[in-house]
Design a protein around this motif. Structure first.
Motif, PDB file in Angstrom:
ATOM      1  N   GLN A  73       0.834  -1.195   0.000  1.00  0.00           N
ATOM      2  CA  GLN A  73       0.000   0.000   0.000  1.00  0.00           C
ATOM      3  C   GLN A  73       0.873   1.251   0.000  1.00  0.00           C
ATOM      4  OE1 GLN A  73      -3.372   0.021  -0.109  1.00  0.00           O
ATOM      5  NE2 GLN A  73      -3.308  -2.210  -0.250  1.00  0.00           N
ATOM      6  N   PRO A  74       0.412   2.321  -0.640  1.00  0.00           N
ATOM      7  CA  PRO A  74       1.156   3.586  -0.548  1.00  0.00           C
ATOM      8  C   PRO A  74       1.034   4.160   0.857  1.00  0.00           C
ATOM      9  CG  PRO A  74      -0.855   3.870  -1.840  1.00  0.00           C
ATOM     10  CD  PRO A  74      -0.757   2.417  -1.502  1.00  0.00           C
ATOM     11  N   GLY A  75       1.978   5.007   1.216  1.00  0.00           N
ATOM     12  CA  GLY A  75       1.928   5.662   2.520  1.00  0.00           C
ATOM     13  C   GLY A  75       3.321   5.950   3.043  1.00  0.00           C
ATOM     14  N   LYS A  76       3.362   6.448   4.265  1.00  0.00           N
ATOM     15  CA  LYS A  76       4.614   6.764   4.942  1.00  0.00           C
ATOM     16  C   LYS A  76       4.942   5.607   5.886  1.00  0.00           C
ATOM     17  CE  LYS A  76       6.573  10.096   8.163  1.00  0.00           C
ATOM     18  NZ  LYS A  76       6.295  11.301   8.947  1.00  0.00           N
ATOM     19  N   PHE A  77       6.169   5.122   5.812  1.00  0.00           N
ATOM     20  CA  PHE A  77       6.608   4.009   6.633  1.00  0.00           C
ATOM     21  C   PHE A  77       7.812   4.459   7.453  1.00  0.00           C
ATOM     22  CE2 PHE A  77       4.353   2.239   3.121  1.00  0.00           C
ATOM     23  CZ  PHE A  77       3.652   1.164   3.642  1.00  0.00           C
ATOM     24  N   SER A  78       7.744   4.285   8.759  1.00  0.00           N
ATOM     25  CA  SER A  78       8.839   4.652   9.653  1.00  0.00           C
ATOM     26  C   SER A  78       9.201   3.449  10.501  1.00  0.00           C
ATOM     27  CB  SER A  78       8.434   5.810  10.570  1.00  0.00           C
ATOM     28  OG  SER A  78       8.137   6.951   9.815  1.00  0.00           O
ATOM     29  N   GLY A  79      10.484   3.223  10.677  1.00  0.00           N
ATOM     30  CA  GLY A  79      10.940   2.109  11.491  1.00  0.00           C
ATOM     31  C   GLY A  79      12.389   2.296  11.884  1.00  0.00           C
ATOM     32  N   HIS A  97       8.645   6.864   1.890  1.00  0.00           N
ATOM     33  CA  HIS A  97       7.354   7.301   1.379  1.00  0.00           C
ATOM     34  C   HIS A  97       7.068   6.519   0.102  1.00  0.00           C
ATOM     35  CE1 HIS A  97       7.018  10.820   4.055  1.00  0.00           C
ATOM     36  NE2 HIS A  97       8.339  10.770   4.004  1.00  0.00           N
ATOM     37  N   VAL A  98       5.966   5.806   0.086  1.00  0.00           N
ATOM     38  CA  VAL A  98       5.564   5.030  -1.088  1.00  0.00           C
ATOM     39  C   VAL A  98       4.415   5.765  -1.750  1.00  0.00           C
ATOM     40  CG1 VAL A  98       4.654   2.825  -1.904  1.00  0.00           C
ATOM     41  CG2 VAL A  98       6.277   2.870  -0.011  1.00  0.00           C
ATOM     42  N   LEU A  99       4.579   6.072  -3.034  1.00  0.00           N
ATOM     43  CA  LEU A  99       3.563   6.812  -3.782  1.00  0.00           C
ATOM     44  C   LEU A  99       2.608   5.864  -4.490  1.00  0.00           C
ATOM     45  CD1 LEU A  99       5.877   9.462  -5.484  1.00  0.00           C
ATOM     46  CD2 LEU A  99       4.492   9.741  -3.417  1.00  0.00           C
ATOM     47  N   ARG A 100       1.396   6.299  -4.648  1.00  0.00           N
ATOM     48  CA  ARG A 100       0.419   5.564  -5.449  1.00  0.00           C
ATOM     49  C   ARG A 100       0.881   5.624  -6.906  1.00  0.00           C
ATOM     50  NH1 ARG A 100      -4.245   4.537  -3.479  1.00  0.00           N
ATOM     51  NH2 ARG A 100      -4.204   6.316  -2.086  1.00  0.00           N
ATOM     52  N   GLY A 101       0.654   4.584  -7.654  1.00  0.00           N
ATOM     53  CA  GLY A 101       1.070   4.544  -9.054  1.00  0.00           C
ATOM     54  C   GLY A 101       0.455   5.673  -9.856  1.00  0.00           C
ATOM     55  N   GLY A 102       1.254   6.291 -10.734  1.00  0.00           N
ATOM     56  CA  GLY A 102       0.760   7.379 -11.578  1.00  0.00           C
ATOM     57  C   GLY A 102       1.828   8.432 -11.786  1.00  0.00           C
ATOM     58  N   LEU A 103       1.416   9.561 -12.343  1.00  0.00           N
ATOM     59  CA  LEU A 103       2.325  10.684 -12.576  1.00  0.00           C
ATOM     60  C   LEU A 103       2.242  11.663 -11.409  1.00  0.00           C
ATOM     61  CD1 LEU A 103       1.928  11.577 -16.348  1.00  0.00           C
ATOM     62  CD2 LEU A 103       3.877  10.537 -15.204  1.00  0.00           C
ATOM     63  N   PRO A 125       9.550  25.501 -15.122  1.00  0.00           N
ATOM     64  CA  PRO A 125      10.156  24.164 -15.085  1.00  0.00           C
ATOM     65  C   PRO A 125       9.354  23.229 -14.169  1.00  0.00           C
ATOM     66  CG  PRO A 125      11.488  25.729 -13.836  1.00  0.00           C
ATOM     67  CD  PRO A 125      10.372  26.505 -14.462  1.00  0.00           C
ATOM     68  N   ILE A 126       9.168  22.009 -14.627  1.00  0.00           N
ATOM     69  CA  ILE A 126       8.480  21.005 -13.816  1.00  0.00           C
ATOM     70  C   ILE A 126       9.262  19.697 -13.906  1.00  0.00           C
ATOM     71  CG2 ILE A 126       6.187  22.004 -14.133  1.00  0.00           C
ATOM     72  CD1 ILE A 126       5.618  19.677 -16.071  1.00  0.00           C
ATOM     73  N   SER A 127       9.053  18.854 -12.926  1.00  0.00           N
ATOM     74  CA  SER A 127       9.590  17.494 -12.927  1.00  0.00           C
ATOM     75  C   SER A 127       8.425  16.544 -12.818  1.00  0.00           C
ATOM     76  CB  SER A 127      10.523  17.284 -11.735  1.00  0.00           C
ATOM     77  OG  SER A 127      11.645  18.110 -11.829  1.00  0.00           O
ATOM     78  N   LEU A 128       8.496  15.444 -13.541  1.00  0.00           N
ATOM     79  CA  LEU A 128       7.461  14.416 -13.475  1.00  0.00           C
ATOM     80  C   LEU A 128       8.072  13.110 -13.008  1.00  0.00           C
ATOM     81  CD1 LEU A 128       5.397  14.929 -16.755  1.00  0.00           C
ATOM     82  CD2 LEU A 128       4.667  15.411 -14.419  1.00  0.00           C
ATOM     83  N   LEU A 129       7.418  12.481 -12.050  1.00  0.00           N
ATOM     84  CA  LEU A 129       7.824  11.157 -11.580  1.00  0.00           C
ATOM     85  C   LEU A 129       6.746  10.176 -11.986  1.00  0.00           C
ATOM     86  CD1 LEU A 129       9.501   9.151  -9.847  1.00  0.00           C
ATOM     87  CD2 LEU A 129       8.042   9.820  -7.950  1.00  0.00           C
ATOM     88  N   ASN A 130       7.127   9.148 -12.732  1.00  0.00           N
ATOM     89  CA  ASN A 130       6.190   8.100 -13.116  1.00  0.00           C
ATOM     90  C   ASN A 130       6.365   6.941 -12.139  1.00  0.00           C
ATOM     91  OD1 ASN A 130       4.563   6.200 -14.273  1.00  0.00           O
ATOM     92  ND2 ASN A 130       5.779   5.940 -16.113  1.00  0.00           N
ATOM     93  N   SER A 131       5.466   6.814 -11.182  1.00  0.00           N
ATOM     94  CA  SER A 131       5.541   5.700 -10.234  1.00  0.00           C
ATOM     95  C   SER A 131       4.618   4.566 -10.639  1.00  0.00           C
ATOM     96  CB  SER A 131       5.200   6.193  -8.813  1.00  0.00           C
ATOM     97  OG  SER A 131       3.877   6.638  -8.763  1.00  0.00           O
ATOM     98  N   GLY A 132       4.096   4.647 -11.830  1.00  0.00           N
ATOM     99  CA  GLY A 132       3.249   3.572 -12.359  1.00  0.00           C
ATOM    100  C   GLY A 132       4.090   2.484 -12.990  1.00  0.00           C
ATOM    101  N   THR A 133       3.420   1.475 -13.517  1.00  0.00           N
ATOM    102  CA  THR A 133       4.136   0.338 -14.099  1.00  0.00           C
ATOM    103  C   THR A 133       4.310   0.472 -15.604  1.00  0.00           C
ATOM    104  OG1 THR A 133       2.053  -0.850 -14.287  1.00  0.00           O
ATOM    105  CG2 THR A 133       3.362  -1.249 -12.319  1.00  0.00           C
ATOM    106  N   GLY A 134       3.572   1.388 -16.228  1.00  0.00           N
ATOM    107  CA  GLY A 134       3.646   1.529 -17.681  1.00  0.00           C
ATOM    108  C   GLY A 134       4.402   2.776 -18.100  1.00  0.00           C
ATOM    109  N   SER A 135       4.777   2.808 -19.371  1.00  0.00           N
ATOM    110  CA  SER A 135       5.443   3.975 -19.944  1.00  0.00           C
ATOM    111  C   SER A 135       4.427   5.087 -20.183  1.00  0.00           C
ATOM    112  CB  SER A 135       6.095   3.619 -21.276  1.00  0.00           C
ATOM    113  OG  SER A 135       7.055   2.630 -21.083  1.00  0.00           O
ATOM    114  N   VAL A 136       4.928   6.329 -20.192  1.00  0.00           N
ATOM    115  CA  VAL A 136       4.087   7.493 -20.425  1.00  0.00           C
ATOM    116  C   VAL A 136       4.709   8.302 -21.563  1.00  0.00           C
ATOM    117  CG1 VAL A 136       3.241   9.643 -19.416  1.00  0.00           C
ATOM    118  CG2 VAL A 136       3.344   7.587 -18.015  1.00  0.00           C
TER     119      VAL A 136
END
Length: 139
Positions: A73-79, A97-103, A125-136
């Motif tokens: 699951q996405p979310g913040k994990f501390s340990g 920090h785990v992001l939900r899949g997407g841009l 200027p912008i930055s895009l992070l693709n955390s999904g499984t497919g190409s964009v």
């Protein structure tokens, strides 16, 4: 990711134990495919057959353990990862920090100001992070 320890002393440092109590953190020895961490408390004690693996010479650094992470699951994990040596005990905080899949754009909002003619241009200027499984494809 490897955990690398530095021995600042003039004597040999012995790592006695490395463990975590977090179910999402998994430990394994360097050059080993055997990961620990499926138990509620994963522990690696100083192995007798590989004693030199956990000895850090004076004024040098050594990779002692690998830390892996698993989450469904996405979310913040501390340990924490606990390292016990013959001199000091250490607690290493881990935050992920785990992001939900997407841009995911940075920044989230774009302000081009007020454009008064069709010839006027502004660059943001912008930055895009693709955390999904497919190409964009960006057009």
């Amino acid at each position: 990711r490897p955990i690398i320890m530095y021995n600042p002393t003039d004597e040999l440092l012995h790592v006695r134990e490395v463990f975590t109590t977090e179910s999402f953190l998994h430990l394994h020895l360097p050059d080993s495919d055997d990961a620990l961490g499926d138990a509620p408390e994963a522990t690696l004690s100083s192995p007798t057959s590989s004693e030199g693996m956990w000895q850090i010479p004076a004024r040098s650094e050594k990779e002692i353990i690998h830390l892996m992470f698993r989450a469904s699951q996405p979310g913040k994990f501390s340990g924490y990862v606990h390292v016990k040596t013959d001199r000091e005990n250490m607690v290493l905080p881990v935050e992920l920090h785990v992001l939900r899949g997407g841009l995911h754009p940075t920044p989230k909002d774009f302000d081009f100001g007020i454009l008064t003619s069709s010839d006027e241009q502004r660059v943001v200027p912008i930055s895009l992070l693709n955390s999904g499984t497919g190409s964009v494809a960006l057009l």
